[in-house]
Design an enzyme around this catalytic site. Sequence first.
Site, PDB file in Angstrom:
ATOM      1  N   ASN A  44       0.819  -1.219   0.000  1.00 56.49           N
ATOM      2  CA  ASN A  44       0.000   0.000   0.000  1.00 56.49           C
ATOM      3  C   ASN A  44       0.850   1.266   0.000  1.00 56.49           C
ATOM      4  O   ASN A  44       1.946   1.301   0.558  1.00 56.49           O
ATOM      5  CB  ASN A  44      -0.984   0.005   1.182  1.00 56.49           C
ATOM      6  CG  ASN A  44      -0.341  -0.223   2.529  1.00 56.49           C
ATOM      7  OD1 ASN A  44       0.606  -0.992   2.667  1.00 56.49           O
ATOM      8  ND2 ASN A  44      -0.854   0.449   3.537  1.00 56.49           N
ATOM      9  N   CYS A  55      -4.360   0.763  -2.125  1.00 54.93           N
ATOM     10  CA  CYS A  55      -4.163  -0.486  -1.383  1.00 54.93           C
ATOM     11  C   CYS A  55      -3.132  -1.380  -2.061  1.00 54.93           C
ATOM     12  O   CYS A  55      -2.903  -1.294  -3.278  1.00 54.93           O
ATOM     13  CB  CYS A  55      -5.467  -1.268  -1.297  1.00 54.93           C
ATOM     14  SG  CYS A  55      -6.766  -0.465  -0.365  1.00 54.93           S
ATOM     15  N   GLU A  57      -3.396  -4.461  -2.809  1.00 52.68           N
ATOM     16  CA  GLU A  57      -4.001  -5.309  -3.844  1.00 52.68           C
ATOM     17  C   GLU A  57      -4.011  -4.600  -5.189  1.00 52.68           C
ATOM     18  O   GLU A  57      -3.709  -5.177  -6.226  1.00 52.68           O
ATOM     19  CB  GLU A  57      -5.454  -5.653  -3.468  1.00 52.68           C
ATOM     20  CG  GLU A  57      -5.618  -6.495  -2.226  1.00 52.68           C
ATOM     21  CD  GLU A  57      -5.805  -5.667  -0.968  1.00 52.68           C
ATOM     22  OE1 GLU A  57      -5.102  -4.638  -0.793  1.00 52.68           O
ATOM     23  OE2 GLU A  57      -6.651  -6.048  -0.151  1.00 52.68           O
ATOM     24  N   CYS A  88     -10.728  -4.164   0.564  1.00 57.94           N
ATOM     25  CA  CYS A  88     -11.787  -3.155   0.612  1.00 57.94           C
ATOM     26  C   CYS A  88     -12.685  -3.276  -0.627  1.00 57.94           C
ATOM     27  O   CYS A  88     -12.386  -4.013  -1.578  1.00 57.94           O
ATOM     28  CB  CYS A  88     -11.171  -1.754   0.688  1.00 57.94           C
ATOM     29  SG  CYS A  88     -10.526  -1.150  -0.884  1.00 57.94           S
TER      30      CYS A  88
HETATM   31  N1  THU Z   1      -5.152  -1.366   2.925  1.00 61.29           N
HETATM   32  C1  THU Z   1      -4.664  -2.194   1.967  1.00 61.29           C
HETATM   33  O1  THU Z   1      -3.613  -1.936   1.377  1.00 61.29           O
HETATM   34  N2  THU Z   1      -5.345  -3.329   1.694  1.00 61.29           N
HETATM   35  C2  THU Z   1      -6.428  -3.764   2.393  1.00 61.29           C
HETATM   36  O2  THU Z   1      -6.942  -4.836   2.101  1.00 61.29           O
HETATM   37  C3  THU Z   1      -6.959  -2.945   3.471  1.00 61.29           C
HETATM   38  C4  THU Z   1      -6.404  -1.584   3.593  1.00 61.29           C
HETATM   39  C5  THU Z   1      -4.359  -0.180   3.288  1.00 61.29           C
HETATM   40  C6  THU Z   1      -4.893   1.135   2.843  1.00 61.29           C
HETATM   41  C7  THU Z   1      -4.248   2.066   3.857  1.00 61.29           C
HETATM   42  O3  THU Z   1      -2.948   2.411   3.411  1.00 61.29           O
HETATM   43  C8  THU Z   1      -4.113   1.235   5.110  1.00 61.29           C
HETATM   44  O4  THU Z   1      -4.259  -0.105   4.686  1.00 61.29           O
HETATM   45  C9  THU Z   1      -5.139   1.548   6.172  1.00 61.29           C
HETATM   46  O5  THU Z   1      -6.405   1.527   5.655  1.00 61.29           O
END
Ligand code: THU
Length: 135
Positions: A44, A55, A57, A88
């Site tokens: 992320n 994110c 993903e 998300c």
């Molecule tokens: N985040 C992800 O990278 N993937 C997920 O599945 C959930 C959330 C990140 C986004 C943000 O940088 C941090 O987690 C907190 O929400």
Amino acid sequence: MASNKNKLVQAAGRARAGAVAPYSKFQVGAALLTRTGEIITGANVESASYGLTCCAERVALFKALTAGQKDLVAIAVVARWAGGPMPCGACRQLLAEYAPRARVWIADSANLKKIRTFTVPGLLPSAFVFDKEAA
Ligand code: THU
């Protein structure tokens, strides 16, 4: 020898180190497996304008797609969270469009051996897809 599943989860766990998450400090790693056995990872990346955050993903998915890797059979997602981090809604939408048949493997970085398995339609039923063939 580690299974594909364990290997991909381990790759996602290592990819966490690449997270740029100065605001939440929540590091997430993702790893995609292609049909031919290649692994593409992401983590992320956050912005001071929080809504611009991407994110893990989606970073992995965008890397794969823009490298011409479109046959994606699985994605692993790892963070330090009980049971592992669930993707998300935005990431579920993109997975529905670009990796609809992928297995989704989720794990807590504190216990990479405990892997939960999901399907993309299970995570996002009745997804919107813009199917030109059907239009
Ligand atoms: N985040 C992800 O990278 N993937 C997920 O599945 C959930 C959330 C990140 C986004 C943000 O940088 C941090 O987690 C907190 O929400």
